[in-house]
Every structure is written in structure tokens, then in C-alpha cells.
Design a protein around this motif. Structure first.
Motif, PDB file in Angstrom:
ATOM      1  N   ASP A  24      60.275   2.289  83.983  1.00  0.00           N
ATOM      2  CA  ASP A  24      59.104   1.353  83.498  1.00  0.00           C
ATOM      3  C   ASP A  24      59.784   0.015  83.312  1.00  0.00           C
ATOM      4  O   ASP A  24      60.725  -0.245  82.560  1.00  0.00           O
ATOM      5  N   LEU A  25      59.211  -0.963  84.023  1.00  0.00           N
ATOM      6  CA  LEU A  25      59.858  -2.220  84.032  1.00  0.00           C
ATOM      7  C   LEU A  25      59.844  -2.964  82.688  1.00  0.00           C
ATOM      8  O   LEU A  25      60.448  -4.221  82.438  1.00  0.00           O
ATOM      9  N   GLU A  26      59.038  -2.398  81.629  1.00  0.00           N
ATOM     10  CA  GLU A  26      59.017  -3.108  80.362  1.00  0.00           C
ATOM     11  C   GLU A  26      59.651  -2.036  79.450  1.00  0.00           C
ATOM     12  O   GLU A  26      59.316  -2.429  78.351  1.00  0.00           O
ATOM     13  N   CYS A  27      60.499  -1.104  79.596  1.00  0.00           N
ATOM     14  CA  CYS A  27      60.954  -0.414  78.825  1.00  0.00           C
ATOM     15  C   CYS A  27      62.086  -0.798  78.660  1.00  0.00           C
ATOM     16  O   CYS A  27      63.373  -1.298  79.345  1.00  0.00           O
ATOM     17  N   ARG A  50      68.688  -1.497  79.710  1.00  0.00           N
ATOM     18  CA  ARG A  50      69.968  -1.233  79.607  1.00  0.00           C
ATOM     19  C   ARG A  50      70.544  -0.386  80.623  1.00  0.00           C
ATOM     20  O   ARG A  50      71.597  -0.600  80.734  1.00  0.00           O
ATOM     21  N   PHE A  51      69.912   0.490  81.141  1.00  0.00           N
ATOM     22  CA  PHE A  51      70.174   1.174  82.333  1.00  0.00           C
ATOM     23  C   PHE A  51      70.136   0.482  83.707  1.00  0.00           C
ATOM     24  O   PHE A  51      70.764   1.190  84.573  1.00  0.00           O
ATOM     25  N   PRO A  77      64.159   5.799  80.768  1.00  0.00           N
ATOM     26  CA  PRO A  77      64.413   6.234  82.056  1.00  0.00           C
ATOM     27  C   PRO A  77      64.697   7.656  82.060  1.00  0.00           C
ATOM     28  O   PRO A  77      65.162   8.299  81.215  1.00  0.00           O
ATOM     29  N   GLY A  78      64.154   8.514  83.257  1.00  0.00           N
ATOM     30  CA  GLY A  78      64.203   9.711  83.274  1.00  0.00           C
ATOM     31  C   GLY A  78      64.835   9.799  84.711  1.00  0.00           C
ATOM     32  O   GLY A  78      64.517   8.914  85.905  1.00  0.00           O
ATOM     33  N   VAL A  79      65.956  10.766  85.101  1.00  0.00           N
ATOM     34  CA  VAL A  79      66.442  11.036  86.129  1.00  0.00           C
ATOM     35  C   VAL A  79      66.519  12.130  86.715  1.00  0.00           C
ATOM     36  O   VAL A  79      66.606  13.243  85.883  1.00  0.00           O
ATOM     37  N   ILE A  80      66.153  12.440  87.661  1.00  0.00           N
ATOM     38  CA  ILE A  80      66.387  13.963  88.689  1.00  0.00           C
ATOM     39  C   ILE A  80      67.579  13.700  89.668  1.00  0.00           C
ATOM     40  O   ILE A  80      67.287  12.960  90.495  1.00  0.00           O
ATOM     41  N   GLY A  91      67.087   9.626  79.500  1.00  0.00           N
ATOM     42  CA  GLY A  91      67.882   8.584  78.376  1.00  0.00           C
ATOM     43  C   GLY A  91      68.752   7.862  79.546  1.00  0.00           C
ATOM     44  O   GLY A  91      69.092   7.991  80.733  1.00  0.00           O
ATOM     45  N   ALA A  92      69.287   6.663  78.887  1.00  0.00           N
ATOM     46  CA  ALA A  92      70.082   5.712  79.584  1.00  0.00           C
ATOM     47  C   ALA A  92      71.629   6.094  79.461  1.00  0.00           C
ATOM     48  O   ALA A  92      72.273   5.493  78.726  1.00  0.00           O
ATOM     49  N   VAL A  93      71.791   7.022  80.112  1.00  0.00           N
ATOM     50  CA  VAL A  93      73.195   7.508  80.155  1.00  0.00           C
ATOM     51  C   VAL A  93      74.250   6.657  81.013  1.00  0.00           C
ATOM     52  O   VAL A  93      73.890   6.006  81.667  1.00  0.00           O
TER      53      VAL A  93
END
Length: 271
Positions: free
Chosen positions: A109-112, A117-118, A237-240, A254-256
Motif C-alpha cells: 500500500d503506497l500510503e502504508c 520502511r520496507f 506489507p505482506g509477502v509470499i 510485516g516489514a522484515v
């Protein structure tokens, strides 16, 4: 002896009957017998030891139940991650080798603020894998960030139409650098957005504006959002991490840091 102390002690005795050596549990003792037994246990330290054992067992059971719940939730997330749309160079915006064995599919999301940070971390993570991994960014604008998150996603898609995948990622990372996040958008408003588009390689601003208003672009963003929902993404952020050959997918939230992404890429490459 107070009521609470008697109640706790009686409960301990009922749970731990027979804990004293050579003493069998006696059904229905009177109050005097109970007080005497409790007093003896207190004096010998047996009551404290019994209560400590009971509390340890209770805490351990709670930990086991919590771990079982977490394991079940993780299995559900892994199962949902398998629903992620296959990576398609004709549809997705890909950073890196389009034919890579592993993809980091990033729902953003460009506003997240966490996505801000990620930003750049996935690109950093794949750099060590010599073309074996790439980044695929998909839009997941949160309702809480309002119209600005949707507009940002559409602008990014339209920048990519003119400037390709490279321009798409330049625009996205530029947006993240300048946005105040949480629906406020880039500092400088529309003028700043146009500057970001030019810096990303967009030449025709009139075509950019028409593209942003195109219902087809809105549908593409909605399709990404739907794909994320079906894949178990519930935040950004969500990552797969997907093995594009086997289809095996692992979810992350999360921003891992890049090191965590690298570990998951290595794991995906081994399957």
C-alpha cells in the motif's frame, strides 16, 4: 486462616491429593482436619512445592495450547498462500529476472508507513541470488488510507505502462520517499507526483492522467487486492515467497529485514 487461602489450599489438596508420602487422600475431611493438614503441609514446605508444581503444569498447558493455536493459524496461512496468482511477466511488474525460480510477491500500500520502511528491502534481498529470485509488487491499498492509496496504485500502474517495470519501481520507491503516509500522499501534491513520474521515465503527462482515470486500470488494482485477500494477506506489507516451478508458497508478514527474506528465498530454492 482467610477464605482465599483456605480455598486455594483446598483446591491444591483436591488436585494434589496423595502428594504427601505415605498419606492417602481422605474423602470429605472436616474443617478442623483440613486446617490441620494444611498447617502441616505449610510447615513442611510441601504445600508451597505442590502449588508450584500445579502452577508450572498450568502454565505449561497454556503454552502448549497457545503454540497449537499458532501452529494451526500458520498452517491456514500457508494453505491460503498457495492461492496466489501465478507470476506472469505480461501482467505483473517484475524487478529482476522474469524467469527466476523464486519470486518475492509483495502486497503493498503506497500510503502504508510500514511499507515505506520496507521499500527497497525486497530488491536488496534478491541481489545475492544471481538471477534466481525476483520481486513482484502487487497492490493492496487499505481502505483506512482512503482514496490516496488507490490513486497511488493507479499512478504506479500507469507509470509502468509508459516506462516499463524499471519505471514502475522507480515511481513506487519515489512515492515512498516523499509520502507522509496514512492517506496524506507525497509532499507537494500533484506537482510532486508529476515530478516522480518524470523521474521514472514518463514522457506524456496527458496520457498518464487519462490512464489513471481508466476503469481498466482500476480493475487491475482491484484484481491485485482480490488476489491478496484470497492468498491470506490481511495487512501490509505482506509477502509470499513462491517457488515458480513447484508452486510451493510461504507467507511472511510485516516489514522484515532483508536477512529474513534471504533465508526464505534459500528455503524456497531448495524445494
Amino acid at each position: 486462616m482467610g477464605f482465599i487461602t483456605r480455598a486455594v489450599s483446598a483446591l491444591a489438596l483436591s488436585l494434589l491429593a496423595g502428594s504427601l508420602p505415605g498419606r492417602a487422600a481422605e474423602p470429605g475431611p472436616g474443617n478442623a482436619d483440613l486446617d490441620t493438614l494444611i498447617q502441616r503441609m505449610e510447615e513442611s514446605g510441601a504445600l508451597d512445592a505442590a502449588l508450584e508444581r500445579a502452577l508450572r503444569r498450568l502454565v505449561e498447558r497454556q503454552k502448549q495450547a497457545q503454540q497449537q493455536q499458532q501452529d494451526a493459524q500458520q498452517q491456514q496461512r500457508i494453505a491460503a498462500a498457495q492461492n496466489a496468482r501465478k507470476v506472469d511477466a505480461r501482467r505483473d511488474r517484475i524487478h529482476g529476472n522474469p524467469q527466476a525460480a523464486v519470486s518475492l510477491i509483495v502486497y503493498t500500500d503506497l500510503e502504508c508507513p510500514y511499507c515505506k520502511r520496507f521499500a527497497g528491502t525486497p530488491e536488496q534481498a534478491i541481489a545475492k541470488f544471481d538471477g534466481k529470485a525476483n520481486v513482484v509488487l502487487r497492490h493492496f491499498p487499505l481502505e483506512s488510507h482512503g482514496d490516496m492509496a488507490l490513486r497511488g496504485a493507479r499512478y504506479a500502474e500507469c507509470a509502468g505502462r509508459q516506462a516499463g517495470a524499471k519505471g514502475f519501481y522507480l515511481f513506487v520507491n519515489g512515492w515512498f520517499r516523499h509520502t507522509a503516509t496514512n492517506g496524506q500522499g507525497p509532499e507537494g501534491g500533484t506537482a510532486r507526483v508529476r515530478d516522480l513520474a518524470r523521474s521514472a521515465g514518463v514522457k506524456d503527462m496527458s496520457a498518464l492522467d487519462k490512464c489513471v482515470a481508466d476503469p481498466q486500470v482500476a480493475r487491475l488494482v482491484a484484481e491485485d487486492l482480490s488476489d491478496g485477500n484470497q492468498s491470506g494477506i490481511n495487512g501490509t506489507p505482506g509477502v509470499i515467497v513462491r517457488n515458480n516451478q513447484s508452486g510451493q508458497s510461504l507467507p511472511l508478514s510485516g516489514a522484515v529485514p532483508a536477512e529474513v527474506l534471504e533465508q526464505f528465498i534459500g528455503q524456497a530454492l531448495s524445494h
